[in-house]
Design an enzyme around this catalytic site. Structure first.
Site, mmCIF file in Angstrom:
data_model
loop_
_atom_site.group_PDB
_atom_site.id
_atom_site.type_symbol
_atom_site.label_atom_id
_atom_site.label_comp_id
_atom_site.label_asym_id
_atom_site.label_seq_id
_atom_site.Cartn_x
_atom_site.Cartn_y
_atom_site.Cartn_z
ATOM 1 N N LYS A 128 -31.347 -15.331 -28.481
ATOM 2 C CA LYS A 128 -31.238 -16.080 -29.739
ATOM 3 C C LYS A 128 -31.893 -15.307 -30.882
ATOM 4 O O LYS A 128 -31.318 -15.165 -31.958
ATOM 5 C CB LYS A 128 -31.891 -17.463 -29.589
ATOM 6 N N ASP A 145 -29.666 -22.948 -31.625
ATOM 7 C CA ASP A 145 -31.008 -23.537 -31.639
ATOM 8 C C ASP A 145 -30.863 -25.021 -31.301
ATOM 9 O O ASP A 145 -29.780 -25.472 -30.913
ATOM 10 C CB ASP A 145 -31.696 -23.299 -33.005
#
Ligand code: SF4
Length: 254
Positions: free
Chosen positions: A158, A177
């Site tokens: 991420k 997220d």
């Protein structure tokens, strides 16, 4: 003769009829599958259009002046708000502005500076390690590929996607997220029960050129309207396209 011909013709006719029926069924089935796919693709396109229309100006909320600062800020943002991270990074970068300086910083000094972002022991180790690897192995410059970024301490997929997308404009993945995870599932764009699965699904349904913008837009939607508890569906411009079980209102006819 007439009887024999009739008898011989019956199974042939029945077979032909059954064949035609089966063919019709198959054609009907594939036709309806195609129609469903088209409808679902149109729905995704419309969701993307509406998100972009409302949040097209959305940017990464982490303050940064370079890919290095973005990388550090993103590492610090784990389990923490961007607002909180933006409160600590000015002092952090004033004291240790480069990867070399961060690598040489005393760990206690780093911990003190980033304490309020939570998990500060691990985060201090990560940003110090990131400084070391980037200065020693990448000539002090943040690498621009997913494979290289994943070798940097503290940079999981991420974080790497954020840096590649925001700092270099490279779409190597979709940032998932907590907001993207929740809203992608509410909107029926993904079903996966982990961020990794949701990212893979989103990469399949969203055109690559929208991967970077999509995450920013959804994150803004998640903060402003589609909040975790009691989403504000009455104010949501995606409501007619949303199938979420926890919707708090349904427009007429749905
Ligand atoms: S309708 Fe409600 S649940 Fe669906 S996207 Fe909008 S705010 Fe979220």
């Amino acid at each position: 003769m007439k009887t024999a011909a009739k008898a011989a013709g019956k199974p042939a006719k029945a077979a032909a009829k059954a064949g035609a029926k089966a063919a019709g069924k198959t054609a009907g089935k594939s036709g309806s599958t195609k129609a469903t796919k088209t409808k679902s693709a149109e729905r995704v396109t419309e969701i993307l259009r509406l998100l972009h229309e409302r949040y097209g100006e959305a940017q990464c909320a982490l303050d940064h002046r370079s890919p290095w600062e973005l990388l550090v800020a993103t590492i610090l943002s784990a389990q923490c708000t961007d607002v909180r991270v933006n409160m600590v990074t000015p002092q952090l970068f004033a004291a240790y502005p480069t990867p070399e300086a961060m690598a040489a910083a005393p760990i206690e000094a780093l911990e003190r500076l980033i304490r309020t972002t939570g998990f500060y022991h691990n985060k201090a180790k990560s940003i110090q390690g990131a400084g070391r690897v980037i200065s020693e192995q990448f000539g002090g410059r943040v690498p621009q590929t997913m494979a290289e970024l994943l070798t940097v301490p503290g940079a999981a997929r991420k974080t790497a996607s954020v840096v590649l997308g925001v700092a270099f404009g490279k779409a190597e993945g979709v940032v998932v997220d907590t907001h993207v995870f929740r809203i992608a599932r509410r909107l029926g764009l993904a079903k996966g029960d982990t961020p990794q699965k949701v990212e893979r699904e989103l990469m399949r349904v969203i055109p690559r050129e929208r991967w970077i913008g999509f995450s920013h837009e959804v994150i803004h939607h998640g903060r402003a309207v589609c909040v975790a508890r009691k989403p504000r569906c009455a104010e949501c411009h995606l409501e007619k396209l949303c199938w979420a079980k926890d919707k708090t209102c349904h427009s007429a006819g749905r």
